[in-house]
Design a protein around this motif. Structure first.
Motif, mmCIF file in Angstrom:
data_model
loop_
_atom_site.group_PDB
_atom_site.id
_atom_site.type_symbol
_atom_site.label_atom_id
_atom_site.label_comp_id
_atom_site.label_asym_id
_atom_site.label_seq_id
_atom_site.Cartn_x
_atom_site.Cartn_y
_atom_site.Cartn_z
ATOM 1 N N ALA A 280 -38.165 -19.973 54.690
ATOM 2 C CA ALA A 280 -37.573 -19.545 55.963
ATOM 3 C C ALA A 280 -37.230 -20.746 56.831
ATOM 4 O O ALA A 280 -36.172 -20.780 57.480
ATOM 5 N N GLU A 281 -38.107 -21.756 56.857
ATOM 6 C CA GLU A 281 -37.851 -22.941 57.667
ATOM 7 C C GLU A 281 -36.701 -23.765 57.107
ATOM 8 O O GLU A 281 -35.869 -24.290 57.855
ATOM 9 N N ILE A 282 -36.644 -23.892 55.784
ATOM 10 C CA ILE A 282 -35.553 -24.656 55.176
ATOM 11 C C ILE A 282 -34.219 -23.947 55.393
ATOM 12 O O ILE A 282 -33.202 -24.588 55.701
ATOM 13 N N ALA A 283 -34.221 -22.620 55.266
ATOM 14 C CA ALA A 283 -32.987 -21.864 55.505
ATOM 15 C C ALA A 283 -32.549 -21.973 56.956
ATOM 16 O O ALA A 283 -31.350 -22.109 57.248
ATOM 17 N N ALA A 284 -33.503 -21.943 57.891
ATOM 18 C CA ALA A 284 -33.163 -22.060 59.315
ATOM 19 C C ALA A 284 -32.574 -23.431 59.620
ATOM 20 O O ALA A 284 -31.626 -23.556 60.416
ATOM 21 N N ASN A 285 -33.118 -24.480 58.988
ATOM 22 C CA ASN A 285 -32.558 -25.820 59.179
ATOM 23 C C ASN A 285 -31.121 -25.876 58.676
ATOM 24 O O ASN A 285 -30.238 -26.463 59.320
ATOM 25 N N TYR A 286 -30.878 -25.254 57.528
ATOM 26 C CA TYR A 286 -29.520 -25.200 56.978
ATOM 27 C C TYR A 286 -28.588 -24.469 57.945
ATOM 28 O O TYR A 286 -27.462 -24.932 58.222
ATOM 29 N N GLN A 287 -29.020 -23.336 58.458
ATOM 30 C CA GLN A 287 -28.181 -22.545 59.358
ATOM 31 C C GLN A 287 -27.827 -23.311 60.625
ATOM 32 O O GLN A 287 -26.694 -23.215 61.120
ATOM 33 N N ARG A 288 -28.798 -24.073 61.150
ATOM 34 C CA ARG A 288 -28.526 -24.842 62.374
ATOM 35 C C ARG A 288 -27.421 -25.863 62.128
ATOM 36 O O ARG A 288 -26.491 -25.996 62.934
ATOM 37 N N HIS A 289 -27.517 -26.583 61.022
ATOM 38 C CA HIS A 289 -26.495 -27.600 60.730
ATOM 39 C C HIS A 289 -25.157 -26.967 60.353
ATOM 40 O O HIS A 289 -24.104 -27.490 60.708
ATOM 41 N N GLU A 290 -25.215 -25.864 59.638
ATOM 42 C CA GLU A 290 -23.980 -25.170 59.258
ATOM 43 C C GLU A 290 -23.224 -24.701 60.492
ATOM 44 O O GLU A 290 -22.000 -24.858 60.585
ATOM 45 N N ALA A 291 -23.951 -24.147 61.469
ATOM 46 C CA ALA A 291 -23.325 -23.678 62.706
ATOM 47 C C ALA A 291 -22.728 -24.847 63.505
ATOM 48 O O ALA A 291 -21.663 -24.726 64.100
#
Length: 294
Positions: A280-291
């Motif tokens: 969940a934390e790794i996916a959230a980090n990805y989402q932040r940078h993707e956005a």
């Protein structure tokens, strides 16, 4: 003999059309990452291979070890090392061993979806949707959680599954073995799929540490596996990439394998540049940078 018609039907396109993973940075001060994850299959690991195993009680006892010993010992180890992990769990395991599943949740670890009966998701299989829905239902009913992460039973995938998981709101998956950083799937129709947190094949303890009558293989000694795991992690640190573990309590919860895992995780923690965390934390980090880069 090869079937010429079947061979002619193989598409001349990559199996995965997603572009290579973007080089998004890890949260400071980390420069590499470890997705610490476990698969709780319990007895469903064996009945998914052959439902008749349900009456073969010694075979079933390999899976039963997870609830009786393996998972409790691993939860103790994670608490001792102050680490949080993701536990992908089959719905059957939640229903059959609710106290075990509740203990994982109570300890503050992430609960991930791992099917219901741990069935291989083959293309065209009508059980794919049922397996997803029953897994969600069992986890929600017993634990009050709707997982956002999914790992495919037997680590296999097909397009029907990829599409179904998006429809069900799964944020990330962790089954593919084709990158060293997270990326976003691309569905066959070109639409975006889930975030993939790729698996590191060498960190599957089942391949190195379990031998049973119905899956006989040599068990590798601690020194061999520990050397391999350290080397993989050290090179990944040089790359600024990540590793993903696929650990099973019916393997790494046994004394010799437990000692190996304790030594490896202690070493990984000493590498202060490695972010050891949940999916969940790794996916959230990805989402932040993707956005931020959209």
């Amino acid at each position: 003999m090869l079937d010429s018609k079947a061979l002619a039907g193989i598409p001349l396109t990559p199996a995965n059309t997603a572009p290579p993973a973007p080089n998004y940075p890890w949260p400071k001060p980390y420069t590499s990452a470890m997705f610490l994850s476990f698969d709780i299959d319990a007895e469903s690991a064996w009945t998914s291979k052959d439902p008749a195993h349900a009456a073969r009680l010694v075979t079933m006892s390999f899976g039963g070890y997870e609830a009786r010993v393996g998972t409790p010992k691993l939860l103790e180890l994670l608490a001792e090392l102050d680490l949080k992990a993701t536990f992908f769990i089959t719905g059957w395991s939640v229903d059959a061993h609710p106290a075990m599943a509740e203990a994982v949740l109570k300890a503050g670890h992430e609960i991930g979806h791992h099917g219901y009966h741990h069935l291989l998701p083959d293309p065209g299989d009508p059980f794919i949707i049922e397996e997803i829905e029953r897994g969600f239902e069992a986890i929600q009913r017993r634990l009050g959680v709707r997982p956002i992460g999914y790992r495919a039973p037997f680590g296999e995938f097909c397009e029907e599954l990829r599409v179904a998981l998006v429809r069900q709101g799964i944020v990330y998956t962790s089954s593919f073995r084709d990158d060293v950083r997270p990326y976003r799937h691309r569905l066959a129709d070109g639409k975006p799929g889930t975030i993939e947190i790729p698996v590191t094949a060498s960190y599957d303890d089942w391949m190195h540490g379990l031998s049973a009558r119905f899956s006989p293989r040599s068990i590798f000694p601690k020194e061999h596996v520990l050397s391999m795991w350290k080397d993989e992690l050290d090179e990944v640190r040089e790359w600024g990439a990540m590793v993903t573990t696929v650990l099973h309590p019916q393997v790494s919860g046994r004394p010799m394998r437990f000692r190996l895992l304790r030594e490896f995780l202690t070493y990984a923690k000493s590498c202060q540049d490695v972010w050891i965390t949940t999916g969940a934390e790794i996916a959230a980090n990805y989402q932040r940078h993707e956005a931020a880069t959209a």
